[in-house]
Structures are given as C-alpha cells and as structure tokens.
Design a protein around this motif. Sequence first.
Motif, mmCIF file in Angstrom:
data_model
loop_
_atom_site.group_PDB
_atom_site.id
_atom_site.type_symbol
_atom_site.label_atom_id
_atom_site.label_comp_id
_atom_site.label_asym_id
_atom_site.label_seq_id
_atom_site.Cartn_x
_atom_site.Cartn_y
_atom_site.Cartn_z
ATOM 1 N N VAL A 1 1.974 -7.337 0.934
ATOM 2 C CA VAL A 1 1.428 -6.443 1.950
ATOM 3 C C VAL A 1 2.477 -5.416 2.374
ATOM 4 N N GLU A 2 3.715 -5.886 2.587
ATOM 5 C CA GLU A 2 4.784 -4.964 2.980
ATOM 6 C C GLU A 2 5.012 -3.908 1.904
ATOM 7 N N PHE A 3 5.023 -4.319 0.656
ATOM 8 C CA PHE A 3 5.230 -3.372 -0.431
ATOM 9 C C PHE A 3 4.027 -2.446 -0.565
ATOM 10 N N GLY A 4 2.837 -2.997 -0.323
ATOM 11 C CA GLY A 4 1.632 -2.176 -0.367
ATOM 12 C C GLY A 4 1.662 -1.069 0.671
ATOM 13 N N HIS A 5 2.152 -1.383 1.882
ATOM 14 C CA HIS A 5 2.269 -0.360 2.919
ATOM 15 C C HIS A 5 3.228 0.753 2.476
ATOM 16 N N GLN A 6 4.321 0.362 1.826
ATOM 17 C CA GLN A 6 5.275 1.360 1.341
ATOM 18 C C GLN A 6 4.645 2.253 0.274
ATOM 19 N N LEU A 7 3.860 1.640 -0.597
ATOM 20 C CA LEU A 7 3.195 2.430 -1.634
ATOM 21 C C LEU A 7 2.162 3.383 -1.035
ATOM 22 N N GLN A 8 1.488 2.948 0.012
ATOM 23 C CA GLN A 8 0.529 3.831 0.675
ATOM 24 C C GLN A 8 1.211 5.073 1.226
ATOM 25 N N ASN A 9 2.448 4.906 1.670
ATOM 26 C CA ASN A 9 3.202 6.056 2.166
ATOM 27 C C ASN A 9 3.620 6.987 1.030
ATOM 28 N N SER A 10 3.484 6.502 -0.211
ATOM 29 C CA SER A 10 3.805 7.321 -1.386
ATOM 30 C C SER A 10 2.536 7.774 -2.101
ATOM 31 N N ASN A 11 1.432 7.804 -1.357
ATOM 32 C CA ASN A 11 0.142 8.304 -1.837
ATOM 33 C C ASN A 11 -0.604 7.364 -2.770
ATOM 34 N N PHE A 12 -0.200 6.084 -2.816
ATOM 35 C CA PHE A 12 -1.050 5.110 -3.479
ATOM 36 C C PHE A 12 -2.234 4.819 -2.562
ATOM 37 N N LYS A 13 -3.389 4.595 -3.158
ATOM 38 C CA LYS A 13 -4.577 4.278 -2.383
ATOM 39 C C LYS A 13 -5.126 2.931 -2.830
ATOM 40 N N PHE A 14 -5.393 2.068 -1.856
ATOM 41 C CA PHE A 14 -5.940 0.746 -2.136
ATOM 42 C C PHE A 14 -7.305 0.613 -1.483
ATOM 43 N N ASP A 15 -8.284 0.140 -2.261
ATOM 44 C CA ASP A 15 -9.587 -0.162 -1.662
ATOM 45 C C ASP A 15 -9.430 -1.284 -0.634
ATOM 46 N N THR A 16 -8.612 -2.277 -0.997
ATOM 47 C CA THR A 16 -8.269 -3.371 -0.100
ATOM 48 C C THR A 16 -6.775 -3.610 -0.205
ATOM 49 N N LEU A 17 -6.086 -3.699 0.921
ATOM 50 C CA LEU A 17 -4.651 -3.920 0.898
ATOM 51 C C LEU A 17 -4.343 -5.239 0.187
ATOM 52 N N PRO A 18 -3.485 -5.235 -0.845
ATOM 53 C CA PRO A 18 -3.215 -6.460 -1.603
ATOM 54 C C PRO A 18 -2.481 -7.503 -0.763
ATOM 55 N N THR B 1 -1.459 -10.701 -2.261
ATOM 56 C CA THR B 1 -0.560 -11.467 -3.125
ATOM 57 C C THR B 1 0.048 -10.565 -4.188
ATOM 58 N N VAL B 2 1.071 -11.075 -4.839
ATOM 59 C CA VAL B 2 1.730 -10.309 -5.902
ATOM 60 C C VAL B 2 0.749 -9.996 -7.027
ATOM 61 N N ASP B 3 -0.123 -10.945 -7.347
ATOM 62 C CA ASP B 3 -1.123 -10.697 -8.393
ATOM 63 C C ASP B 3 -2.074 -9.576 -7.982
ATOM 64 N N ASN B 4 -2.520 -9.604 -6.708
ATOM 65 C CA ASN B 4 -3.378 -8.521 -6.202
ATOM 66 C C ASN B 4 -2.658 -7.183 -6.286
ATOM 67 N N LEU B 5 -1.379 -7.193 -5.918
ATOM 68 C CA LEU B 5 -0.588 -5.956 -5.910
ATOM 69 C C LEU B 5 -0.451 -5.393 -7.312
ATOM 70 N N ALA B 6 -0.154 -6.257 -8.274
ATOM 71 C CA ALA B 6 0.002 -5.802 -9.655
ATOM 72 C C ALA B 6 -1.295 -5.189 -10.177
ATOM 73 N N ASP B 7 -2.418 -5.836 -9.895
ATOM 74 C CA ASP B 7 -3.715 -5.294 -10.330
ATOM 75 C C ASP B 7 -3.987 -3.939 -9.688
ATOM 76 N N SER B 8 -3.641 -3.807 -8.403
ATOM 77 C CA SER B 8 -3.891 -2.550 -7.694
ATOM 78 C C SER B 8 -3.022 -1.421 -8.227
ATOM 79 N N ILE B 9 -1.777 -1.741 -8.560
ATOM 80 C CA ILE B 9 -0.875 -0.721 -9.119
ATOM 81 C C ILE B 9 -1.400 -0.244 -10.467
#
Length: 287
Positions: A250-267, A269-277
């Motif tokens: 979640v913490e890394f996801g927030h950082q990515l959002q600040n870099s213009n990554f967009k998530f339908d749902t904030l990841p 777990t690490v597996d969720n994050l990898a799939d979202s990336i």
Amino acid sequence: MSIEFENVSYIYNPGTPMQAQGVKNVSFKIKEGTFTALVGHTGSGKSTIMQHLNGLQKPSSGKVKIAGYELDSKTSDKGLNQLRKKVGLVFQFPESQLFEETVLKDVMFGPKNFGFSEKEAETQAKKWLKRVNIAEKLFSKSPFDLSGGQMRRVAIAGVLASEPDILCLDEPAAGLDPQGKKEMFQIFKNYQTEGHTVILVTHEMNDVARYADNMLVMDGGELAISGKPKDIFKDSEWLAQHHLSAPSAVEFGHQLQNSNFKFDTLPLTVDNLADSIIDNLKEGPHE
C-alpha cells in the motif's frame, strides 16, 4: 459461531492504587467463518479483548456473546471448560507452555482435558502433528529436544487438536523465519476455509493485508474503527493518526500514484502490486 461484544469495559485491579482501564465501551460483531485481524499499538487493548474470548477475563460491564455463551461481570468460571473447548487460544510464544514428556502426549493433553477418549485424543494429535509438518519420528521425542520452530508447531497442534470452532492467535509467527511464517499462516487460513472462525492479534500489517477479511483497530482501550482492510488501509493520514503503518504494498502504491500510476483498487499485497504494475505498463504512460 458469531461473536458479539456489547459495550464491554474491563478494569484491571479495581479499587486499588493499580487500577487501570483495559478497554472501554467496546462493541463489535464478528461473523462466523471469517478471518478477522485485531490490531493496534502496544497498550491499545488487543490482548484484553482476546482474553475475553474464552472467559479468561470477564467484562467489568457489558456483555460478550460467543459460542452460545453470554459472559458478563457475574459469570462464574464453573462450566467455562466447554466454552474453552470451542474457543482455542494460541498465545505469543506458545512453546513456553509445553510440558509433557513426549511430543505426542503434549498434543494429546488438550483433547483429553476436553473429554476426548485416549484413542480419540491420540488420533487427533497425530492428525494435527502431521498437518503442522511434524515428522512421525519426532512423536516420541521430548518437545524440548526440538528446534524452536518445531516446538512452536507442536504447541499450535496442541490447540488445533481439539478443533475449536473459533481459533484466536496472538502474534503466532513471532520469531519464525519467513518460510516458517508463511507455512504457519497457510495452516491458519486453511483452518478458516474449512469452516472455522479465526481471529489474529498482530502488529504486522502485511499479514492483515494478505490473510484477513476484516479488521478491528483498537486505540487507547477503545474501538477506533472496524471494516475491510482495503477500506481502512487506503487512508494513510488516518493510519498515522492512530500509530499504524500501512502494508508495504500500500505504501509503495501510494508512491506510484504520485508518479501518475493509476490503480482501480489500491493493491494490498505484493502480488496485487505486481499485477497492477504490469497492467499499468501494458496500458502505456499516463498523461
């Protein structure tokens, strides 16, 4: 079996100079068959709540309804053995409670104490020792001759051997290596999916994100919030105000959002994050 706390307060050492408020006016419900995480910083009331789940402590005021029992300040210890058969508690470092001369006898102790016959207790003990990955050749050894990780598994098998309807865990993987921790949590998750209720007391938000359906957040002896992890973890400011960290993903996801990554749902777990990336990279850069 559902669990309900109704305006539960608990006072330690009432009427003495050591009097202290453990929990205050706590109300919540836990649905049968769910995996619920109970979190909060040290001294927030988590352990006090946990010890109310099988009558080790009884409310100073309010009521606890669990496994067909109703506990209040007037409840006697007499007859609570059957409640404790239905609600198993695994305390932090449960291996410190081992005492029998062999591994098998130690795991048989719980079932025998709850009325299982010698044969039934032995059958259950062997079943759960195998499920926690203790080799049969170790059954006749002293539990104190085992490694720390093996001792932990034996102690947990001793609780699971009675197959309680509700399993309560207080930091059960503390001190285990990553692989041992992963294997232990898979045992608990499987236990839930087989139709049991699991309650986890923990400081580890990554474990909450990976395994819990719901979470209860304690703060200063009061229930601060209850809900699904995905809803609670998305508010980083609220977490900080209540002395909680977000899961790593979640913490890394927030950082990515600040870099213009967009998530339908904030990841979560690490597996969720990898799939979202991967999904973001496939879509190409965002404006």
